[in-house]
Write an enzyme that holds these catalytic residues in place. Structure first.
Site, short mmCIF file in Angstrom:
data_model
loop_
_atom_site.label_atom_id
_atom_site.label_comp_id
_atom_site.label_asym_id
_atom_site.label_seq_id
_atom_site.Cartn_x
_atom_site.Cartn_y
_atom_site.Cartn_z
N ALA A 15 -9.33 52.57 -75.88
CA ALA A 15 -9.82 53.58 -77.01
C ALA A 15 -8.64 54.74 -75.51
O ALA A 15 -8.03 54.51 -75.06
CB ALA A 15 -10.62 53.99 -76.52
N GLY A 16 -8.30 55.82 -76.64
CA GLY A 16 -7.40 57.00 -75.62
C GLY A 16 -6.52 56.97 -75.36
O GLY A 16 -5.72 56.17 -76.05
N ARG A 38 -15.52 47.28 -72.30
CA ARG A 38 -15.71 46.95 -74.27
C ARG A 38 -14.87 46.13 -74.41
O ARG A 38 -13.55 46.66 -75.31
CB ARG A 38 -15.80 48.19 -74.95
N ASN A 90 -4.88 53.41 -65.83
CA ASN A 90 -5.16 54.32 -66.67
C ASN A 90 -6.73 54.09 -67.10
O ASN A 90 -7.61 55.32 -67.13
CB ASN A 90 -4.79 53.69 -68.51
N TYR A 156 -14.55 65.34 -60.59
CA TYR A 156 -13.47 64.86 -61.35
C TYR A 156 -12.43 65.67 -60.66
O TYR A 156 -11.34 64.53 -60.88
CB TYR A 156 -13.91 65.20 -62.79
N LYS A 160 -8.41 63.02 -58.98
CA LYS A 160 -7.48 63.29 -59.37
C LYS A 160 -6.45 63.69 -58.61
O LYS A 160 -5.26 63.20 -58.40
CB LYS A 160 -7.31 64.70 -61.25
C1 8X3 Z 1 -8.39 65.61 -68.05
C2 8X3 Z 1 -7.82 67.50 -68.18
O1 8X3 Z 1 -8.74 69.62 -67.49
O2 8X3 Z 1 -9.57 68.10 -69.03
O3 8X3 Z 1 -7.93 65.46 -67.22
O4 8X3 Z 1 -10.36 67.87 -66.43
S1 8X3 Z 1 -9.05 68.33 -67.98
#
Ligand code: 8X3
Length: 256
Positions: A15-16, A38, A90, A156, A160
């Protein structure tokens, strides 16, 4: 660089951005190794990729959080699929948008295990072969979140930021080989990212994109294919990309 017949391994391909990247490489006549958890959705993507021009498609039912499964999947690839040219790391997700001190441990585990450990596991399994063969390109999916932390998103954003460090570290560690390493770092992209973050709360997810024309998964996929298509002596280290209405993690210009 002509991408025809290159073997491209994409994680999170069901997806995505992963699915859009599969389509974009399919249009270049690549051979696609598609991995995701999936299987049903992945089979649909595989079918569409064949229609779009992929030379061939091989799908793997894989959870990148499981190191043994990752290593086994790579070790047991049929001979004609073993020489991966391009790895697109990804697979990734966000879970929850909460103050750090009340965050759900389970959400943290899922993000860290997928976005950081999963990326490392796949990289560890695939890159040695690239180094031995003297060719290869690793393209990691980063985020504006790795560059600037925003409230309620510390974990999160940390995953990253880790991706960014891993991307830069790997690029240093393959120096002296022809292997290339790139991070593509999008801001707001309209996928089911927010739906997953909010555990399926569609109303809350829709608010994220209110008054902004976000990037599409195809915009990001195009950039990934562009980086892969540079001449062999060119390494794109990082591409930071946002909608015009977004300056960074925190600054948006939303329509009324
Ligand atoms: C996605 C961008 O700003 O929604 O990695 O975290 S944000």
């Amino acid at each position: 660089m002509n991408l025809r017949d290159k073997i491209v391994f994409i994680t999170g391909a069901s997806a995505g951005i992963g699915a859009a990247t599969a389509m974009a490489f399919a249009a270049e006549g690549c051979k696609l190794l598609l991995a995701a958890r999936r299987a049903g959705k992945l089979a649909e993507v595989a079918l569409r990729a064949r229609e779009r021009g992929a030379q061939s498609v091989y799908s793997i039912d894989l959870d990148v959080r499981d190191y043994r499964a990752v290593q086994t999947a790579i070790d047991e690839l049929p001979e004609e699929w073993a020489e991966i040219d391009i790895l697109v790391n990804n697979a990734g997700l966000s879970r929850g948008l909460d103050k750090l001190y009340v965050g759900r441990i389970q959400d943290w585990e899922e993000m860290i295990d997928t976005n950081v450990k999963g990326l490392l596991y796949v990289t560890r399994a695939v890159v040695p072969g690239m180094v031995v063969r003297g060719r290869g390109h690793v393209i990691n999916l980063g985020s504006t979140a790795g560059e600037m932390t925003y409230p309620n998103g510390a974990v999160y954003c940390a995953t990253k930021a880790a991706e960014r460090a891993i991307n830069d570290g790997l690029r240093q560690d393959v120096l002296g080989t022809p292997v290339r390493v790139t991070s593509v770092d999008p801001g707001m992209v309209e996928t089911d990212f927010s739906l997953v973050r909010f555990h399926g709360d569609a109303e809350r997810a829709a608010k994220v994109y209110k008054g902004v024309q976000p990037l599409t998964a195809e915009d990001v996929a195009e950039t990934i294919v562009w980086a892969a298509g540079r001449p062999a002596h060119v390494n794109i280290a990082r591409v930071l990309m946002t909608p015009v209405q977004q300056a960074n993690s925190l600054l948006f210009s939303r329509n009324e």
